[in-house]
Design a protein around this motif. Structure first.
Motif, PDB file in Angstrom:
ATOM      1  N   GLU A 156     -33.734  -8.127  16.366  1.00 26.59           N
ATOM      2  CA  GLU A 156     -34.904  -7.659  17.125  1.00 26.59           C
ATOM      3  C   GLU A 156     -34.958  -8.286  18.513  1.00 26.59           C
ATOM      4  O   GLU A 156     -36.023  -8.625  19.032  1.00 26.59           O
ATOM      5  N   HIS A 164     -32.920   3.046  18.856  1.00 22.85           N
ATOM      6  CA  HIS A 164     -33.345   2.479  20.141  1.00 22.85           C
ATOM      7  C   HIS A 164     -32.692   3.230  21.299  1.00 22.85           C
ATOM      8  O   HIS A 164     -31.830   2.694  22.013  1.00 22.85           O
ATOM      9  N   LYS A 210     -34.447 -16.635  17.227  1.00 26.05           N
ATOM     10  CA  LYS A 210     -34.780 -15.609  16.245  1.00 26.05           C
ATOM     11  C   LYS A 210     -34.472 -16.088  14.819  1.00 26.05           C
ATOM     12  O   LYS A 210     -34.080 -15.299  13.961  1.00 26.05           O
ATOM     13  N   ARG A 253     -36.327 -14.292  11.948  1.00 28.62           N
ATOM     14  CA  ARG A 253     -35.821 -12.936  11.731  1.00 28.62           C
ATOM     15  C   ARG A 253     -34.474 -12.970  10.999  1.00 28.62           C
ATOM     16  O   ARG A 253     -34.231 -12.156  10.101  1.00 28.62           O
ATOM     17  N   GLY A 278     -35.250  -1.048  12.667  1.00 29.95           N
ATOM     18  CA  GLY A 278     -36.612  -0.798  13.124  1.00 29.95           C
ATOM     19  C   GLY A 278     -37.125   0.613  12.986  1.00 29.95           C
ATOM     20  O   GLY A 278     -38.312   0.861  13.199  1.00 29.95           O
TER      21      GLY A 278
END
Length: 353
Positions: free
Chosen positions: A65, A89, A167, A170, A333
């Motif tokens: 992310e 994306h 991150k 994550r 995502g």
């Protein structure tokens, strides 16, 4: 999970964690590290702008992310928008081009003024040369060895890169998600005996390949306790002879859609029509999982379709297409199964003749 398997998993995770910790040190406000290609270098204290070059590098950034930090992409990402992380994306395709695939271009990278270049499958000489030309640190998320990225390499890359991009939470979340899916697949099939020979064909290797391109230790088969009819501990992706395929004569075949056009041509050959799987209409299509190296979300999604096909009772409450959307959302995502199916065909039985 058995005690021994749980113990081995704990040991693997501990080893990965210790290796990642040992790669980093802090000196005078700057971060000094040893990357996964065993190169020592210093990074700026603040990293806000990045580029990712080489197979799988941008995918790892999206998995973590961190796509909002990316300031340029390889031309390949704009031209071939068929990987889940790019479909999820599309804003990445609007970014400036930083050169061709497999390494980019030093001048175009420097023009975007990134703080860090994240690379994969580049040699040490290529990375050192790029760093010298751009005066920007270049880190590697693998050791540069050719071949598909393994699960262990995925986890190592995620943890290593997470330390740099802040991150860590994550990375841990995604590794846990990966393990949960794998454990679910294994637990639902651990006491089931398929009683038939299976085969995976059409596996991509530096481009599309036909029915005789296969893979030893194919992860979805491993998760489900299946054996490819042809295994080789020393090889991953490799090509067998058509005579070998005919001799082994699998009862059920799965085809990676990355090579579907070549496979369709193969199946028009008279000799392949004698395959038991052909005669009994037991050939099924999977989404391409080896596209600019391993697509781990697709690999897991394929696993559920294979499971649904072979063990319908054990997986009757888990619809493979819905699981694919869940997995894609967790990894990139967005639930992009329908877009992938529109491009490649999706999960289905192959139409013969």
């Amino acid at each position: 999970m058995s005690y021994s398997k749980q113990k081995n998993k704990i040991r693997l995770n501990l080893v990965i964690a210790l290796i990642v910790i040992s790669l980093f040190s802090i000196s005078a406000g700057a971060k000094t590290l040893t990357d996964l290609a065993d190169r020592k270098l210093s990074l700026p204290d603040k990293i806000e702008r990045i580029v990712a070059i080489g197979p799988g590098a941008l995918r790892m950034v999206v998995y973590l992310e961190a796509e909002n930090m990316v300031v340029g992409v390889e031309e390949f990402e704009k031209r071939n928008q068929q990987r889940p992380y790019i479909i999820a994306h599309p804003e990445l395709t609007k970014l400036p081009v930083i050169g061709p695939q497999f390494g980019g271009d030093a001048e175009l990278i420097a023009a975007q003024n990134p703080d860090l270049i994240i690379s994969s499958y580049l040699s040490q000489a290529e990375m050192n040369n790029l760093q010298a030309k751009t005066s920007i640190p270049v880190i590697s998320i693998n050791d540069g060895s050719p071949g598909s990225m393994t699960e262990a390499e995925l986890k190592m890359a995620l943890k290593f890169l997470a330390e740099i991009l802040n991150k860590n939470d994550r990375a841990e979340e995604l590794i846990n998600i990966f393990d949960q899916h794998k454990n679910e697949l294994k637990s639902r099939t651990s006491n089931l005996d398929l009683g038939m020979n299976v085969y995976i064909g059409g596996i991509g290797n530096k481009g599309a390949q036909g029915i005789t391109s296969t893979e030893a230790n194919y992860p979805p088969f491993e998760y489900l306790g299946l054996n490819n009819i042809i295994e080789d501990d020393k090889k991953s992706n490799f090509t067998i002879s058509k005579e070998r395929l005919l001799l082994e004569n699998p009862e059920l075949i799965f085809i990676d859609q990355g090579g579907i056009e070549l496979v369709e041509q193969d199946l028009k050959r008279e000799e392949f029509k004698y395959l038991k799987a052909y005669q009994e209409n037991e050939i099924y299509q999977l989404l391409p999982y080896n596209h600019y190296t391993t697509n781990f979300a697709t690999m897991l999604a394929n696993s559920y379709f294979i499971a649904e096909t072979l063990y319908p009772e054990a997986f009757k409450m888990l619809e493979a297409k819905e699981k694919a959307n869940q997995i894609y959302k967790q990894f990139v995502g967005q639930p992009v199964y329908s877009e992938m199916a529109e491009i490649f065909g999706g999960f289905k039985k192959m139409k013969l003749n």
